[in-house]
Structure formats: structure tokens, C-alpha cells
Design a protein around this motif. Structure first.
Motif, mmCIF file in Angstrom:
data_model
loop_
_atom_site.group_PDB
_atom_site.id
_atom_site.type_symbol
_atom_site.label_atom_id
_atom_site.label_comp_id
_atom_site.label_asym_id
_atom_site.label_seq_id
_atom_site.Cartn_x
_atom_site.Cartn_y
_atom_site.Cartn_z
ATOM 1 N N GLN A 83 0.816 -1.209 0.000
ATOM 2 C CA GLN A 83 0.000 0.000 0.000
ATOM 3 C C GLN A 83 0.853 1.264 0.000
ATOM 4 O O GLN A 83 0.532 2.242 -0.662
ATOM 5 N N ARG A 84 1.957 1.239 0.726
ATOM 6 C CA ARG A 84 2.775 2.450 0.795
ATOM 7 C C ARG A 84 3.682 2.618 -0.423
ATOM 8 O O ARG A 84 4.154 3.725 -0.685
ATOM 9 N N PHE A 85 3.900 1.536 -1.156
ATOM 10 C CA PHE A 85 4.768 1.626 -2.331
ATOM 11 C C PHE A 85 3.999 1.743 -3.642
ATOM 12 O O PHE A 85 4.620 1.794 -4.712
ATOM 13 N N ILE A 86 2.671 1.793 -3.586
ATOM 14 C CA ILE A 86 1.886 1.916 -4.819
ATOM 15 C C ILE A 86 2.325 3.114 -5.662
ATOM 16 O O ILE A 86 2.417 2.999 -6.896
ATOM 17 N N PRO A 87 2.625 4.291 -5.077
ATOM 18 C CA PRO A 87 3.093 5.411 -5.910
ATOM 19 C C PRO A 87 4.352 5.087 -6.709
ATOM 20 O O PRO A 87 4.593 5.693 -7.763
ATOM 21 N N LYS A 88 5.153 4.121 -6.229
ATOM 22 C CA LYS A 88 6.385 3.768 -6.939
ATOM 23 C C LYS A 88 6.100 3.033 -8.248
ATOM 24 O O LYS A 88 7.005 2.883 -9.075
ATOM 25 N N ALA A 89 4.864 2.591 -8.452
ATOM 26 C CA ALA A 89 4.523 1.924 -9.710
ATOM 27 C C ALA A 89 4.620 2.881 -10.887
ATOM 28 O O ALA A 89 4.669 2.449 -12.044
ATOM 29 N N PHE A 101 11.360 1.120 -11.071
ATOM 30 C CA PHE A 101 10.684 0.346 -10.031
ATOM 31 C C PHE A 101 9.598 -0.520 -10.661
ATOM 32 O O PHE A 101 9.443 -1.701 -10.316
ATOM 33 N N ARG A 102 8.866 0.050 -11.601
ATOM 34 C CA ARG A 102 7.795 -0.688 -12.274
ATOM 35 C C ARG A 102 8.351 -1.882 -13.050
ATOM 36 O O ARG A 102 7.802 -2.988 -13.004
#
Length: 290
Positions: A235-241, A246-247
Motif C-alpha cells: 500500500q505504501r509503495f503503490i506510488p512507486k509503480a 521500479f515498475r
């Protein structure tokens, strides 16, 4: 396990002693850990090959991390939390030593090899390469074999002086004393309890120094951990997608964390349009003329 975050009027969990390389992963950023930093729920602390960190709690508990320690502080619960809050830590590898007392708050430590819980005990733990061991110096501990949270009714009971060891996929064993190999490898500072230093930081908070954004390699171990760990962290790393590198790493390792598939490819999960009613279909069919 006895340890916990202090009451609101007291300082929280504080890093009071630090040696060697140590990294703090908080949110989506990396920080250089430092003495005086106050830990928060969700923090990940990782030490280098010669690292050492003493974390103290206002209720008297000490959590001493040693070389190659990797710890996720999933939940730090206050001593007086409504409903009897419990702190949850995940020790994925490395050395650690706990020194707690009866006045401290409950704590569970879960590892890839076993989960443990205790009150009023001092214990040394080592986790490495699918093996785990724990020596209870004083007090008593309860152990659950496997990646399982311990409870007061967990089947394995370890008393002061006893040594527990286990390899993944095998049953653990209890011995009357630690093995010579364990003693020889144990960090030398663990032979004695360190004096408390928390008073030095009671009224002084130190902010960690940011060293950059987290890259996939920084959290690969955690994103490939058991679902109990990796799903909340997702949940906290979703912005990294939205970060290209990272993606790409997420896609390349998707088998290890399939819960990322809807985040990376949301079009696959859009609801399909319902088929046209049969009457409409029939109306659109031309009958052949005689």
C-alpha cells in the motif's frame, strides 16, 4: 514478549546507540539512521555486516540489533493501548538481543523460522539462511514453529538457560545450553546488558537524514516476504509503480508478489461490458427474402 512504545508523555522507541552502517526505510525514502532517532510504526531498519544498534523503550525494554539485522517494525503499540495493544516486529535476518521486564508492554517477534513471545526475559536470537536459533538467558519464552505469530499458548516453552534451534521445514530442538558455534558467533556486546542511554534523548529528538528515494533493490526482500508482510507494505509503495525502473522490476518479479498485478495492469481488471439482450440481437438480424 515484553516491550512497547511509551505513553504519550514519554519518549517513544529511541535509537540510543549506533555503530557501523545502518539504514532506515520510512515511507518511500531512505534515511541514514542516527542516535536519537525515534522509530515509528512501519519503519524498516537494516544494519551492515558490522552494524549494531540499541533501541530503548520508556517502559524499560531494550532491543539490541546486531550484524546484518533486518527488522520491520510493523506496529508499535503504546503500553496503555485500549484493548491491550501488541507490538509486532518481523526479524528477517541477523542478530538481536532482547532484555525486557514485567512492566513492559506485549511484543511479538516473527521470523522466517519461528515466532516468539515472552514476558520478563532476556534472550539472544540469530536468523540466517533458513535457520534460526534463540538462547534464553533468563525468564521464559513461548515459541511457535514456522512463520507464525507466537501466543501465550504456543506449544514450545523455553526456560532460562535453554537453547532452541530450527531449520526451515524441520522440527526444532531444545538443548540445555547454547552450542559452541552459537556462542563463538554471538556479538561480544551481547555478553553483558548495555547501560541505558534513553534519558539522554528524553527531551531531544533527532531527525534522520534523507539519502534518496527507495529503489526496488532496497525493498526486494520485503516485497517477496510472506503475504502478511508484503501486502501491507504494498500500500505504501503503490506510488512507486509510476517510477519506470521500479515498475520494470515489479513486472520482472511479479510471480513473487502477484498482488501487484491489478496495480500494474488495471485494464485487465476492468468489468466487461454486459452482452446485448437477445431481443436486440434478434432485431439486428436480417431475414432472407423469398
Amino acid at each position: 514478549m515484553a516491550c512497547g512504545v511509551a505513553l504519550a508523555a514519554e519518549p517513544p522507541a529511541v535509537v540510543t546507540l549506533l555503530e557501523g552502517q545502518a539504514v532506515l526505510l520510512r515511507g518511500t525514502a531512505r534515511y541514514a539512521l542516527a542516535e536519537g532517532v525515534r522509530l515509528q510504526s512501519g519503519d524498516i531498519v537494516e544494519l551492515g555486516d558490522k552494524g549494531a544498534a540499541l533501541i530503548e523503550f520508556a517502559d524499560g525494554c531494550e532491543f539490541n540489533l546486531g550484524p546484518r539485522a533486518r527488522v520491520y517494525f510493523a506496529a508499535l503499540s503504546p503500553r496503555a493501548a485500549k484493548g491491550g495493544g501488541v507490538s509486532d516486529f518481523y526479524l528477517m535476518q541477523g542478530w538481536s538481543k532482547l532484555a525486557s521486564g514485567k512492566s513492559a508492554a506485549p511484543l511479538r517477534i516473527t521470523t522466517p523460522v519461528f515466532g516468539l513471545g515472552t514476558t520478563d526475559a532476556t534472550a539472544v536470537i540469530q536468523i540466517a539462511d533458513g535457520e534460526g536459533a534463540m538462547f534464553v538467558e533468563t525468564g521464559e519464552a513461548r515459541i511457535a514453529e514456522g512463520f507464525v505469530k507466537a501466543s501465550p499458548t504456543s506449544p514450545v516453552r523455553l526456560r532460562g538457560g535453554e537453547f532452541f534451534s530450527r531449520k526451515v521445514e524441520t522440527k526444532g530442538t531444545i538443548a540445555a545450553r547454547p552450542t559452541p558455534a552459537f556462542i563463538a558467533a554471538m556479538p561480544k556486546p551481547y555478553l553483558d546488558n548495555l547501560p541505558s542511554r534513553i534519558g539522554k534523548y528524553k527531551d531531544r529528538e533527532v531527525n534522520p537524514r534523507a539519502t534518496g528515494d527507495i529503489v526496488y533493490a532496497d525493498v526486494e526482500m520485503w516485497l517477496k516476504a510472506p503475504p502478511e508482510i508484503r501486502r501491507p507494505l504494498m500500500q505504501r509503495f503503490i506510488p512507486k509503480a509510476n517510477d519506470l525502473a521500479f515498475r520494470q522490476a515489479l513486472v520482472a518479479n511479479l510471480r513473487s508478489h502477484p498482488e501487484w498485478d491489478p496495480i500494474l495492469f488495471p485494464e485487465k481488471y476492468k468489468p466487461k461490458e454486459p452482452p446485448e439482450p437477445k431481443a436486440v440481437q434478434d432485431a439486428g438480424v436480417r431475414r432472407p427474402s423469398n
